[in-house]
Design a protein around this motif. Sequence first.
Motif, PDB file in Angstrom:
ATOM      1  N   VAL A 154       9.788  -1.694   9.939  1.00  0.00           N
ATOM      2  CA  VAL A 154       9.975  -3.155  10.393  1.00  0.00           C
ATOM      3  C   VAL A 154       8.700  -4.032  10.629  1.00  0.00           C
ATOM      4  O   VAL A 154       8.370  -4.809   9.768  1.00  0.00           O
ATOM      5  N   ASN A 155       7.807  -3.385  11.259  1.00  0.00           N
ATOM      6  CA  ASN A 155       6.321  -3.860  11.697  1.00  0.00           C
ATOM      7  C   ASN A 155       5.787  -4.026  10.288  1.00  0.00           C
ATOM      8  O   ASN A 155       4.899  -5.200  10.122  1.00  0.00           O
ATOM      9  N   ALA A 156       5.696  -3.024   9.577  1.00  0.00           N
ATOM     10  CA  ALA A 156       5.142  -3.294   8.033  1.00  0.00           C
ATOM     11  C   ALA A 156       5.609  -4.310   7.172  1.00  0.00           C
ATOM     12  O   ALA A 156       4.892  -5.161   6.768  1.00  0.00           O
ATOM     13  N   LEU A 157       7.036  -4.633   7.266  1.00  0.00           N
ATOM     14  CA  LEU A 157       7.549  -5.435   6.531  1.00  0.00           C
ATOM     15  C   LEU A 157       7.226  -6.951   7.334  1.00  0.00           C
ATOM     16  O   LEU A 157       6.771  -7.923   6.281  1.00  0.00           O
ATOM     17  N   LEU A 158       7.068  -6.926   8.452  1.00  0.00           N
ATOM     18  CA  LEU A 158       6.703  -8.201   9.234  1.00  0.00           C
ATOM     19  C   LEU A 158       5.253  -8.510   8.776  1.00  0.00           C
ATOM     20  O   LEU A 158       4.622  -9.820   8.751  1.00  0.00           O
ATOM     21  N   GLN A 159       4.547  -7.550   8.763  1.00  0.00           N
ATOM     22  CA  GLN A 159       3.027  -7.921   8.620  1.00  0.00           C
ATOM     23  C   GLN A 159       2.900  -8.306   7.213  1.00  0.00           C
ATOM     24  O   GLN A 159       1.913  -9.081   6.998  1.00  0.00           O
ATOM     25  N   GLY A 160       3.695  -7.964   6.113  1.00  0.00           N
ATOM     26  CA  GLY A 160       3.446  -8.420   4.795  1.00  0.00           C
ATOM     27  C   GLY A 160       3.945  -9.885   4.820  1.00  0.00           C
ATOM     28  O   GLY A 160       3.526 -10.672   4.001  1.00  0.00           O
ATOM     29  N   CYS A 161       5.133 -10.156   5.569  1.00  0.00           N
ATOM     30  CA  CYS A 161       5.304 -11.640   5.639  1.00  0.00           C
ATOM     31  C   CYS A 161       4.358 -12.451   6.188  1.00  0.00           C
ATOM     32  O   CYS A 161       4.335 -13.490   5.599  1.00  0.00           O
ATOM     33  N   ILE A 162       3.717 -12.093   7.196  1.00  0.00           N
ATOM     34  CA  ILE A 162       2.713 -12.973   7.891  1.00  0.00           C
ATOM     35  C   ILE A 162       1.729 -13.107   6.678  1.00  0.00           C
ATOM     36  O   ILE A 162       1.077 -14.099   6.777  1.00  0.00           O
ATOM     37  N   ALA A 163       1.312 -11.928   6.022  1.00  0.00           N
ATOM     38  CA  ALA A 163       0.153 -12.006   5.068  1.00  0.00           C
ATOM     39  C   ALA A 163       0.601 -13.115   3.857  1.00  0.00           C
ATOM     40  O   ALA A 163      -0.173 -13.856   3.449  1.00  0.00           O
ATOM     41  N   GLN A 164       1.945 -13.030   3.479  1.00  0.00           N
ATOM     42  CA  GLN A 164       2.378 -13.937   2.503  1.00  0.00           C
ATOM     43  C   GLN A 164       2.377 -15.374   3.042  1.00  0.00           C
ATOM     44  O   GLN A 164       1.969 -16.404   2.569  1.00  0.00           O
ATOM     45  N   LEU A 165       2.816 -15.695   4.381  1.00  0.00           N
ATOM     46  CA  LEU A 165       2.693 -17.051   5.009  1.00  0.00           C
ATOM     47  C   LEU A 165       1.359 -17.484   5.128  1.00  0.00           C
ATOM     48  O   LEU A 165       1.226 -18.843   4.773  1.00  0.00           O
ATOM     49  N   GLN A 166       0.214 -16.678   5.144  1.00  0.00           N
ATOM     50  CA  GLN A 166      -1.216 -17.275   5.369  1.00  0.00           C
ATOM     51  C   GLN A 166      -1.782 -17.516   4.104  1.00  0.00           C
ATOM     52  O   GLN A 166      -2.652 -18.374   4.036  1.00  0.00           O
ATOM     53  N   LYS A 167      -1.165 -16.865   3.079  1.00  0.00           N
ATOM     54  CA  LYS A 167      -1.608 -17.202   1.585  1.00  0.00           C
ATOM     55  C   LYS A 167      -1.164 -18.543   1.110  1.00  0.00           C
ATOM     56  O   LYS A 167      -1.415 -19.166   0.323  1.00  0.00           O
ATOM     57  N   GLN A 168      -0.002 -19.293   1.583  1.00  0.00           N
ATOM     58  CA  GLN A 168       0.442 -20.081   1.110  1.00  0.00           C
ATOM     59  C   GLN A 168       0.151 -21.476   1.893  1.00  0.00           C
ATOM     60  O   GLN A 168      -0.149 -21.472   3.073  1.00  0.00           O
ATOM     61  N   GLY A 225       0.779  -1.141  -0.073  1.00  0.00           N
ATOM     62  CA  GLY A 225       0.097   0.096  -0.251  1.00  0.00           C
ATOM     63  C   GLY A 225       0.933   1.199   0.080  1.00  0.00           C
ATOM     64  O   GLY A 225       2.036   1.323  -0.006  1.00  0.00           O
ATOM     65  N   LYS A 226       0.208   2.437  -0.262  1.00  0.00           N
ATOM     66  CA  LYS A 226       1.014   3.742  -0.234  1.00  0.00           C
ATOM     67  C   LYS A 226       1.805   4.009   1.193  1.00  0.00           C
ATOM     68  O   LYS A 226       3.061   4.349   0.961  1.00  0.00           O
ATOM     69  N   THR A 227       1.289   3.767   2.140  1.00  0.00           N
ATOM     70  CA  THR A 227       2.196   3.940   3.322  1.00  0.00           C
ATOM     71  C   THR A 227       3.202   2.950   3.614  1.00  0.00           C
ATOM     72  O   THR A 227       4.276   3.263   3.842  1.00  0.00           O
ATOM     73  N   ASP A 228       2.869   1.678   3.410  1.00  0.00           N
ATOM     74  CA  ASP A 228       3.824   0.684   3.769  1.00  0.00           C
ATOM     75  C   ASP A 228       4.849   0.740   2.401  1.00  0.00           C
ATOM     76  O   ASP A 228       5.972   0.323   2.693  1.00  0.00           O
ATOM     77  N   GLY A 229       4.634   1.085   1.221  1.00  0.00           N
ATOM     78  CA  GLY A 229       5.621   1.193   0.381  1.00  0.00           C
ATOM     79  C   GLY A 229       6.570   2.274   0.706  1.00  0.00           C
ATOM     80  O   GLY A 229       7.715   2.108   0.630  1.00  0.00           O
ATOM     81  N   ARG A 230       6.207   3.398   1.386  1.00  0.00           N
ATOM     82  CA  ARG A 230       7.210   4.267   1.987  1.00  0.00           C
ATOM     83  C   ARG A 230       8.066   3.707   3.163  1.00  0.00           C
ATOM     84  O   ARG A 230       9.280   3.837   2.986  1.00  0.00           O
ATOM     85  N   TYR A 231       7.437   2.927   3.795  1.00  0.00           N
ATOM     86  CA  TYR A 231       8.206   2.479   5.108  1.00  0.00           C
ATOM     87  C   TYR A 231       9.215   1.322   4.338  1.00  0.00           C
ATOM     88  O   TYR A 231      10.355   1.187   4.958  1.00  0.00           O
ATOM     89  N   LEU A 232       8.709   0.618   3.558  1.00  0.00           N
ATOM     90  CA  LEU A 232       9.609  -0.350   2.840  1.00  0.00           C
ATOM     91  C   LEU A 232      10.754   0.310   1.935  1.00  0.00           C
ATOM     92  O   LEU A 232      11.988  -0.158   2.087  1.00  0.00           O
ATOM     93  N   ASN A 233      10.392   1.261   1.514  1.00  0.00           N
ATOM     94  CA  ASN A 233      11.609   2.435   0.901  1.00  0.00           C
ATOM     95  C   ASN A 233      12.748   2.729   2.045  1.00  0.00           C
ATOM     96  O   ASN A 233      13.942   2.554   1.754  1.00  0.00           O
ATOM     97  N   ARG A 234      12.399   3.082   2.941  1.00  0.00           N
ATOM     98  CA  ARG A 234      13.255   3.227   4.118  1.00  0.00           C
ATOM     99  C   ARG A 234      13.985   2.121   4.406  1.00  0.00           C
ATOM    100  O   ARG A 234      15.301   2.447   4.743  1.00  0.00           O
ATOM    101  N   LEU A 235      13.611   0.949   4.405  1.00  0.00           N
ATOM    102  CA  LEU A 235      14.207  -0.243   4.770  1.00  0.00           C
ATOM    103  C   LEU A 235      15.166  -0.405   3.839  1.00  0.00           C
ATOM    104  O   LEU A 235      16.325  -0.979   4.112  1.00  0.00           O
ATOM    105  N   SER A 236      14.937  -0.075   2.515  1.00  0.00           N
ATOM    106  CA  SER A 236      15.748  -0.541   1.310  1.00  0.00           C
ATOM    107  C   SER A 236      17.178   0.595   1.518  1.00  0.00           C
ATOM    108  O   SER A 236      18.056   0.145   1.292  1.00  0.00           O
TER     109      SER A 236
END
Length: 358
Positions: free
Chosen positions: A344-358, A301-312
């Motif tokens: 980092v919370n945003a990244l981990l929530q993205g990981c959780i969503a990926q894990l729950q889809k698989q 999403g827009k906000t999480d994308g900004r968070y992930l850019n900072r981690l990059s």
Amino acid sequence: MWGIAERRGATTIELSAIQMALVQVVYDEFRKQAVWPTMYAVDRAFIKAQRRGVLGATTVMRGLPEGLLMQSHIRPDPAPQDAITLTISGVARCSSADSDVEAFLRSVRWCARQEIRREPEPGETSIKVNRQQMLRAIPLAFRTDSGSLDRLFTLLSVHNWGSVGSCRPSDGAPWYLNIGTHVRRFRNVQSVEEFIDVLVTWDEEERQRHRPTHQLAVGPVDLPPVTRAYLNPKVLDHLRGIDGAAWDISKLSALADELDTCVGSGCVFAAHAVLRALLDHVPPLFGQKTFAGVVSSHPWGKTDGRYLNRLSFFRTQGDDALHRQISKRPDLLMIDDLPEGAAVNALLQGCIAQLQKQ
């Protein structure tokens, strides 16, 4: 829930005109995007809203009474990229916020009723409610604009009231909350003051319950240093509780726990190294080979994308911590140089969503 920011009486304590102006600026910025603004955005908006010669936003923020802002656990003054978050008491002090406050209180009461009436899914210890279901709790009169329900999700996600997890999926699916048994404490709250009283009473009970028993001591007692959380405990609990995923998440969970411990203990280089390791560990979960691919290819999403850019951007700083060799110049990295925990919370929530889809 130790270390809560909320305080009794924060809705009635007297504020100066400049303090009230700052709180209003934070809420107005939040109302525009339904996410908490960064300190940079608050400072710019505050300058534009005030006449020349007034104090800066950081200076005014230092003088705010406790109970209006969520407190940073890693630095006294917020960095430009830190999110500035109002408590529900802070929101209640702002003009045009009545509908957001009432929607929050109605939702908490409604969730308390649902926790009793509904049955959890097999193997679960909480009730899941999503955005569409929450509409039943919010009359049209309190859905004042298209962003009102997104603001509600944000408000519900930052307070301790019985929610044990939340997720805003990046694939367009509706957000949802997991509701635990502690929500029953809040089933009758009709005002912000009542909500805060229940919350603070709960915190006081927990502190008393965990207070060590008195014992005789023959000399000075060395107490362990107080550590503060960097990552949201709800996110860590959610990650630890994933079962049956196609991926082995033992290292991911361990890295997240160790990162939180290193930051809380002030271990600068260890925290940088563990965060760098975490970023390098997760790309296969998103079908990518590098973290840059995770940032650019996944539908954040827009906000999480900004968070992930900072981690990059942080990966270069990780190189500094890991690979800069000894020299005659001092190493200048500090614990406050880490990205904010929300990223980092945003990244981990993205990981959780990926894990729950698989």
